[in-house]
Design an enzyme around this catalytic site. Structure first.
Site, PDB file in Angstrom:
ATOM      1  N   HIS A  93       1.765  -9.013 -17.973  1.00 18.08           N
ATOM      2  CA  HIS A  93       2.396 -10.230 -17.468  1.00 18.08           C
ATOM      3  C   HIS A  93       3.679 -10.585 -18.225  1.00 18.08           C
ATOM      4  CE1 HIS A  93       1.050 -13.979 -15.040  1.00 18.08           C
ATOM      5  NE2 HIS A  93       2.357 -13.909 -15.070  1.00 18.08           N
ATOM      6  N   ASP A 133      -0.857 -11.189  -4.631  1.00 18.66           N
ATOM      7  CA  ASP A 133      -0.432 -11.073  -6.023  1.00 18.66           C
ATOM      8  C   ASP A 133      -1.194 -12.084  -6.874  1.00 18.66           C
ATOM      9  OD1 ASP A 133       1.991 -10.017  -7.894  1.00 18.66           O
ATOM     10  OD2 ASP A 133       1.595 -12.128  -8.313  1.00 18.66           O
ATOM     11  N   TYR A 191      -3.812 -17.451 -13.785  1.00 19.76           N
ATOM     12  CA  TYR A 191      -3.739 -18.438 -12.710  1.00 19.76           C
ATOM     13  C   TYR A 191      -5.067 -19.183 -12.538  1.00 19.76           C
ATOM     14  CZ  TYR A 191       0.457 -15.756 -11.390  1.00 19.76           C
ATOM     15  OH  TYR A 191       1.677 -15.097 -11.382  1.00 19.76           O
ATOM     16  N   LYS A 228      -2.793  -9.145 -13.308  1.00 24.42           N
ATOM     17  CA  LYS A 228      -1.982  -9.016 -14.530  1.00 24.42           C
ATOM     18  C   LYS A 228      -2.809  -9.393 -15.747  1.00 24.42           C
ATOM     19  CE  LYS A 228       1.734 -11.020 -11.722  1.00 24.42           C
ATOM     20  NZ  LYS A 228       0.903 -11.817 -10.807  1.00 24.42           N
TER      21      LYS A 228
END
Length: 327
Positions: free
Chosen positions: A119, A52, A57, A86
């Site tokens: 997201h 994921d 990130y 996302k």
């Protein structure tokens, strides 16, 4: 290595099958991108098939290098992997969702994503590493017309063959009702915070009843979440007496009980770890001895409605508090 063929899967409304456990890759401020990429490498070599990811990130390039190495070495075939990413809140504009997806594909060195999520349901964003009091003056509440402009691009990604499945994240029932009414391609999942101290039964039931699979993030209570998301009232799932009692019976870490609970409840879980023993324990947990029906009933009684990821940095002018994000 754990045999990945023995890891259960959930069938989505579009017929695709997603492994019930994946490796989360949000390392907060605690881990470097290279450390998380190394965790991905170890995870896939030892039986994980579900990763994921997310553009925000800031580690998709490093993860992409790890994935390319695994594919080049024939450790795994692309079709055996389930890769999620996302679109972040600052890429909700016209054409930006598609551009963001293409960037994630380039960074991850893939031709397609198995799952792509919105997201958060609004274009509010914050500076990386900001504190909990940070506010962006451009933030605004949910506007359905704007969200549908985002969703139309998500549908385009499916039409273009860049994405196999699309879904939502951090949604509420009222927002999902509007989306389900207006979507041409309906979401097959909703990713949401789920752990024994935050069970969200109403939203969980709504998601399942509308042919979506719940994906639970922070399934063990997010002990490594950023400082801005911590409050004195937060509780700790893995210290709950009922969780500990079940863990002692099974001879596992209390975190594994939280993961078992989520999977047996019917969700997909995405715990984060970079520690090999914990990654293996989490994966083994979904296949070992189950929690009994009586224990599941006991766990249903410990919901403390303790939301850990409150999202307060996304608040807009005039909002009373983080609860406004969740209506």
């Amino acid at each position: 290595m754990i045999d990945p063929n023995k890891v259960p899967k959930k069938k989505l409304a579009n017929g695709m099958e997603i492994p019930v456990i994946g490796l989360g890759t949000f390392g907060s401020d605690n881990y470097t991108a290279d450390e998380i990429a190394s965790a991905v490498d170890f995870a896939v070599r030892n039986g994980y098939r579900h990763i994921d990811c997310a553009s925000v990130y800031m580690n998709e390039k490093e993860i992409g290098q790890a994935l390319k190495k695994l594919l080049d070495e024939k450790v795994v075939k692309r079709e055996e992997l389930w890769i999620t990413s996302k679109v972040w809140n600052d890429m909700h504009g016209d054409g930006e969702v598609i551009a963001s997806c293409k960037q994630s594909l380039e960074d991850l060195q893939l031709d397609y994503l198995d799952l792509y999520l919105v997201h958060w349901p609004f274009p509010n964003f914050h500076a990386p590493g900001c504190d909990g009091d940070a506010r962006n003056p451009d933030s605004k509440p949910y506007i359905h017309e704007d969200y549908m402009a985002v969703w139309r691009q998500m549908e385009q990604l499916v039409d273009m063959g860049l994405v196999k499945s699309i879904g939502t994240s951090n949604m509420t029932i009222s927002k999902l009702e509007l989306l389900l009414r207006d979507a041409r391609i309906k979401p097959v999942v909703n990713e949401m915070e789920l752990h024994p101290h935050f069970q969200q039964p109403e939203l969980f039931s709504f998601v399942v009843e509308n042919d979506m699979v719940p994906i639970g993030y922070s399934p063990i209570g997010s002990p490594k979440r950023p400082e801005r998301d911590r409050t004195a009232a937060d509780t700790v799932d893995i210290e709950d007496p009922i969780v500990v009692k079940i863990a002692e019976r099974l001879g596992v870490h209390p975190a594994v009980v939280c993961i078992k609970w989520g999977v047996q409840r019917g969700e997909v879980v995405i715990p984060f770890s970079v520690t090999p023993s914990k990654m293996l324990g989490n994966l083994q947990g979904v296949m070992g001895e189950p929690i009994t029906d009586q224990e599941m009933n006991e766990l249903a009684t410990i919901d403390k409605k303790c939301r850990l990821i409150k999202g307060q940095v996304f608040l807009w002018e005039g909002a009373k508090g983080w609860e406004d994000l969740w209506e």
